[in-house]
Design an enzyme around this catalytic site. Sequence first.
Site, PDB file in Angstrom:
ATOM      1  CG  ASN A   1      -1.931   0.805   0.930  1.00 28.61           C
ATOM      2  OD1 ASN A   1      -1.319   2.051   0.007  1.00 28.61           O
ATOM      3  ND2 ASN A   1      -2.308   1.417   2.437  1.00 28.61           N
TER       4      ASN A   1
ATOM      5  CE  LYS B   1      -0.403   2.950   4.831  1.00 28.42           C
ATOM      6  NZ  LYS B   1      -0.551   3.852   6.380  1.00 28.42           N
TER       7      LYS B   1
ATOM      8  CG  HIS C   1      -6.166   2.081   5.066  1.00 25.76           C
ATOM      9  ND1 HIS C   1      -5.337   3.029   5.920  1.00 25.76           N
ATOM     10  CD2 HIS C   1      -5.168   0.976   4.606  1.00 25.76           C
ATOM     11  CE1 HIS C   1      -4.729   3.148   6.469  1.00 25.76           C
ATOM     12  NE2 HIS C   1      -3.896   1.075   5.300  1.00 25.76           N
TER      13      HIS C   1
ATOM     14  CD  GLU D   1      -3.086   5.887   6.846  1.00 22.23           C
ATOM     15  OE1 GLU D   1      -3.181   5.203   5.213  1.00 22.23           O
ATOM     16  OE2 GLU D   1      -2.137   5.897   6.760  1.00 22.23           O
TER      17      GLU D   1
ATOM     18  CD  GLU E   1      -3.682  -2.243   7.251  1.00 23.26           C
ATOM     19  OE1 GLU E   1      -2.145  -2.604   6.561  1.00 23.26           O
ATOM     20  OE2 GLU E   1      -4.307  -1.285   6.569  1.00 23.26           O
TER      21      GLU E   1
ATOM     22  N   GLY F   1       2.228   2.462  10.900  1.00 26.42           N
ATOM     23  CA  GLY F   1       3.148   3.525  10.720  1.00 26.42           C
ATOM     24  C   GLY F   1       4.058   4.008  11.970  1.00 26.42           C
TER      25      GLY F   1
ATOM     26  CB  SER G   1       4.707  -1.478  12.027  1.00 32.47           C
ATOM     27  OG  SER G   1       4.915  -0.096  12.551  1.00 32.47           O
TER      28      SER G   1
ATOM     29  N   GLY H   1       2.832  -1.087   4.673  1.00 31.06           N
ATOM     30  CA  GLY H   1       3.140   0.597   3.531  1.00 31.06           C
ATOM     31  C   GLY H   1       4.249   0.872   3.677  1.00 31.06           C
ATOM     32  N   GLY H   2       4.793   1.678   5.104  1.00 34.82           N
ATOM     33  CA  GLY H   2       6.334   2.556   4.577  1.00 34.82           C
ATOM     34  C   GLY H   2       7.200   1.191   4.010  1.00 34.82           C
TER      35      GLY H   2
HETATM   36  P1  13P Z   1       2.885   0.456   8.124  1.00 35.29           P
HETATM   37  O1  13P Z   1       3.396  -0.538   7.437  1.00 35.29           O
HETATM   38  O2  13P Z   1       3.467   1.869   7.540  1.00 35.29           O
HETATM   39  O3  13P Z   1       2.974   0.047   9.047  1.00 35.29           O
HETATM   40  O4  13P Z   1       1.482   0.531   6.438  1.00 35.29           O
HETATM   41  C1  13P Z   1       0.549  -0.772   7.226  1.00 35.29           C
HETATM   42  C2  13P Z   1      -0.404   0.226   5.932  1.00 35.29           C
HETATM   43  O5  13P Z   1      -1.367   1.049   6.838  1.00 35.29           O
HETATM   44  C3  13P Z   1      -0.982  -0.933   4.758  1.00 35.29           C
HETATM   45  O6  13P Z   1      -1.954  -0.897   4.432  1.00 35.29           O
END
Ligand code: 13P
Length: 255
Positions: free
Chosen positions: A9, A11, A94, A96, A166, A172, A212, A233-234
């Site tokens: 992802n 983002k 998600h 967010e 999640e 994050g 994470s 994500g990251g």
């Molecule tokens: P991180 O891997 O950056 O924690 O993000 C997870 C995420 O929101 C994937 O959808």
Amino acid sequence: MRIPLIAANWKMHKKQSEAVQFVEQCAGLLAALKPEIVICPAFTLLAAVGETCRRYGLRLGAQNMFWETAGAFTGEVSPLMLKDLQVDYVIIGHSERRRLFGETDRQVAQKIKAAYQHKITPILCVGETLEQRQARQTMAVITEQVSTALKGLDPADVSKIVIAYEPVWAIGSGLAATVVDAGTVAARIRTIVSEQFSMQTAREVRILYGGSVNRDNIAEFMQAAELDGALVGGASLEASTFASLVNTAAEVAFL
Ligand code: 13P
């Protein structure tokens, strides 16, 4: 057998040139034996990333969509438009989206239904906030999110869904859930699906962990029997980092 899946992802990151370069670079670093890999870029990158992904056998995912097919919905993107770009998956709900844009469980359910109508596989995201966790409401929150999202769906569709657990506090933050906790919630999700549909359907649903995840902890999550992969994500933003995460996942999954 459930096929392991690692989804990236991105983002709100990357320009088109960076995105295409990422896919080419990453594909060149992947081991022959790989899990299913889904790249979820921003809408503006779907066409270019999709074309590159198809050349390397990677799958394409969107990060969101609206439920209507077409109409006066300024700024929204429809399932038909995603299908037109050969999108295979779509992330729905998600945290967010829920937290920053007010998406509700009901809207999530409408989006899931629309995704199936257009033969796009949803990646449904669920997870508790820190406050909910501290109040010991995790299982209640997950139950509500999952059962509302799946209500009224065809069991054959549900068996294809991907559900990503999640926890909001783990996203994050560098603070991943423990494998035991993630596995416990995943088992609970399977029970919910089993009660709402059938044991067979529940057995086929793929459940990912997200929050994470990185190349150092991915092996542990892949070892958990209840988990089928990760939503990253990251650690999905840099090609060599993501490729090494995927290769580690594959080593464990195909042991
Ligand atoms: P991180 O891997 O950056 O924690 O993000 C997870 C995420 O929101 C994937 O959808």
